[in-house]
Scaffold this motif. Structure first.
Motif, mmCIF file in Angstrom:
data_model
loop_
_atom_site.group_PDB
_atom_site.id
_atom_site.type_symbol
_atom_site.label_atom_id
_atom_site.label_comp_id
_atom_site.label_asym_id
_atom_site.label_seq_id
_atom_site.Cartn_x
_atom_site.Cartn_y
_atom_site.Cartn_z
ATOM 1 N N UNK A 208 3.900 0.124 -6.787
ATOM 2 C CA UNK A 208 3.358 -1.097 -6.176
ATOM 3 C C UNK A 208 3.164 -2.185 -7.218
ATOM 4 N N UNK A 209 2.587 -1.828 -8.345
ATOM 5 C CA UNK A 209 2.370 -2.815 -9.402
ATOM 6 C C UNK A 209 3.689 -3.290 -9.982
ATOM 7 N N UNK A 210 4.642 -2.383 -10.145
ATOM 8 C CA UNK A 210 5.952 -2.786 -10.661
ATOM 9 C C UNK A 210 6.659 -3.729 -9.689
ATOM 10 N N UNK A 211 6.495 -3.487 -8.390
ATOM 11 C CA UNK A 211 7.067 -4.395 -7.400
ATOM 12 C C UNK A 211 6.490 -5.799 -7.566
ATOM 13 N N UNK A 212 5.182 -5.870 -7.765
ATOM 14 C CA UNK A 212 4.548 -7.170 -7.929
ATOM 15 C C UNK A 212 5.039 -7.859 -9.204
ATOM 16 N N UNK A 213 5.208 -7.095 -10.272
ATOM 17 C CA UNK A 213 5.734 -7.680 -11.505
ATOM 18 C C UNK A 213 7.171 -8.162 -11.306
ATOM 19 N N UNK A 214 7.940 -7.388 -10.533
ATOM 20 C CA UNK A 214 9.316 -7.789 -10.271
ATOM 21 C C UNK A 214 9.378 -9.074 -9.472
ATOM 22 N N UNK A 215 8.399 -9.284 -8.596
ATOM 23 C CA UNK A 215 8.336 -10.534 -7.829
ATOM 24 C C UNK A 215 8.255 -11.726 -8.774
ATOM 25 N N UNK B 295 0.283 -9.487 6.166
ATOM 26 C CA UNK B 295 1.435 -8.592 6.269
ATOM 27 C C UNK B 295 1.236 -7.426 5.311
ATOM 28 N N UNK B 296 1.409 -6.216 5.830
ATOM 29 C CA UNK B 296 1.274 -5.011 5.020
ATOM 30 C C UNK B 296 2.637 -4.369 4.850
ATOM 31 N N UNK B 297 2.947 -3.960 3.622
ATOM 32 C CA UNK B 297 4.223 -3.307 3.325
ATOM 33 C C UNK B 297 3.935 -1.953 2.689
ATOM 34 N N UNK B 298 4.472 -0.915 3.323
ATOM 35 C CA UNK B 298 4.277 0.433 2.802
ATOM 36 C C UNK B 298 5.283 0.718 1.690
ATOM 37 N N UNK B 299 4.782 1.171 0.545
ATOM 38 C CA UNK B 299 5.627 1.544 -0.599
ATOM 39 C C UNK B 299 5.530 3.055 -0.753
ATOM 40 N N UNK B 300 6.587 3.746 -0.328
ATOM 41 C CA UNK B 300 6.555 5.201 -0.312
ATOM 42 C C UNK B 300 7.115 5.821 -1.575
ATOM 43 N N UNK B 301 7.371 7.109 -1.495
ATOM 44 C CA UNK B 301 7.917 7.858 -2.623
ATOM 45 C C UNK B 301 9.343 7.385 -2.926
ATOM 46 N N UNK B 302 9.759 7.439 -4.183
ATOM 47 C CA UNK B 302 11.132 7.037 -4.519
ATOM 48 C C UNK B 302 12.149 7.960 -3.862
ATOM 49 N N UNK B 303 13.227 7.361 -3.333
ATOM 50 C CA UNK B 303 14.283 8.171 -2.740
ATOM 51 C C UNK B 303 15.157 8.758 -3.846
ATOM 52 N N UNK B 304 16.217 9.463 -3.442
ATOM 53 C CA UNK B 304 17.053 10.169 -4.419
ATOM 54 C C UNK B 304 17.640 9.218 -5.454
ATOM 55 N N UNK B 305 18.184 8.088 -4.993
ATOM 56 C CA UNK B 305 18.789 7.146 -5.934
ATOM 57 C C UNK B 305 17.746 6.605 -6.909
ATOM 58 N N UNK B 306 16.574 6.267 -6.379
ATOM 59 C CA UNK B 306 15.514 5.731 -7.234
ATOM 60 C C UNK B 306 15.033 6.765 -8.235
ATOM 61 N N UNK B 307 14.927 8.023 -7.806
ATOM 62 C CA UNK B 307 14.476 9.077 -8.735
ATOM 63 C C UNK B 307 15.445 9.207 -9.901
ATOM 64 N N UNK C 139 0.839 -1.196 0.000
ATOM 65 C CA UNK C 139 0.000 0.000 0.000
ATOM 66 C C UNK C 139 0.876 1.250 0.000
ATOM 67 N N UNK C 140 0.291 2.320 -0.458
ATOM 68 C CA UNK C 140 1.027 3.572 -0.513
ATOM 69 C C UNK C 140 0.408 4.516 -1.523
#
Length: 275
Positions: A41-48, A157-169, A34-35
């Motif tokens: 979030x969807x990209x994370x699921x695809x990466x899984x 289990x809930x996992x918070x997916x927040x804003x991208x950090x500097x490296x991710x941006x 969630x986030x």
């Protein structure tokens, strides 16, 4: 942080079933990502699915919700039956709040109440084994989801997916510009100006900058690469889109976190000085 939690809760046990068996870790259950919207979030699921040797079944809302009474429940049951026949696998429900709304907010005669009950039954089935079936859900609004969905054996289990950090941006911008003609792009400068931007916001900046360069190329009749001038102009036109989400999130943390469900979100808000 999200990758680490995914590895602990999902990827590690599924990659190493012998260790999961040794530690008596169940190969069933679910994760709820969630986030704010547009943060991956969807990209994370695809990466899984790419990380696992297991089958991956993305489930769209249109795959479940049908026009006639009874058809939605049957469709949901068939989805889980397919997953059970092909275990180990991952079922991914995007926008799970559309299927799992709190029953207290639904009128008694609505068909959605039956869909929610069916989803609860399939996740914690007494007649079928869900061993090897792991369910991943994604939502922007976890507070709208029926609390029964978060019981052990369901989305436990809930996992918070927040804003991208500097490296991710920086990586997101690089990826969105890599197949386009560019010149003199300063990723560091872009990263410095995009604190609070979601991945979707960054993608829009790249699209707008590309459109500006292409429009200029059309006028001159010669291809001109995307430059920092275009990116700066695009940044002037783009504002972070997640502000309204965080306004709601602050209220949820303030008034609806008595059981600690949103402690991770609360820590994130404090760290980012959203409150």
């Amino acid at each position: 942080e999200v990758k680490t939690q995914l590895d602990i809760a999902l990827l590690g046990p599924m990659r190493n079933p012998e260790f999961a068996k040794a530690f008596n870790v169940s190969m069933r259950g679910g994760l709820l990502l969630y986030g704010p919207p547009g943060c991956g979030k969807t990209y994370m699921a695809r990466a899984v699915s790419g990380e696992l040797g297991a089958a991956f079944y993305p489930v769209a809302i249109s795959d479940v919700l049908q026009q006639w009474l009874g058809n939605s429940e049957r469709a949901l049951h068939e989805i889980f039956e397919t997953a059970r026949r092909n275990a180990p696998c991952v079922l991914f429900f995007d926008e799970i709040d559309a299927l799992g709304l709190r029953r207290t907010s639904l009128a008694g005669g609505t068909g959605l109440r039956v869909v929610v009950n069916t989803l609860l039954a399939e996740l914690d089935s007494a007649s079928s084994s869900n061993d090897g079936v792991y369910v991943v859900g994604a939502t922007n609004m976890p507070w709208d989801i029926d609390t029964a969905l978060r019981r052990p054996g369901r989305f436990d289990r809930m996992i918070f997916v927040g804003l991208p950090d500097a490296e991710a941006r920086g990586q997101i911008v690089r990826i969105h510009l890599r197949d386009r003609p560019i010149a003199g792009i300063d990723l560091g400068a872009i990263v410095g100006r995009t604190e609070g931007f979601s991945g979707a916001d960054l993608a829009q900046v790249c699209v707008t900058a590309t459109q500006l360069a292409m429009a200029d190329s059309v006028r001159t009749g010669q291809v001109r690469p995307v430059t920092m001038t275009d990116v700066n102009a695009a940044l002037e036109q783009t504002r972070p889109s997640t502000g309204p989400w965080f306004d709601v999130a602050r209220n949820v943390v303030e008034f609806s976190n008595g059981d600690g469900t949103y402690d991770d979100l609360a820590k994130y808000l404090r760290r980012k000085k959203f409150r």
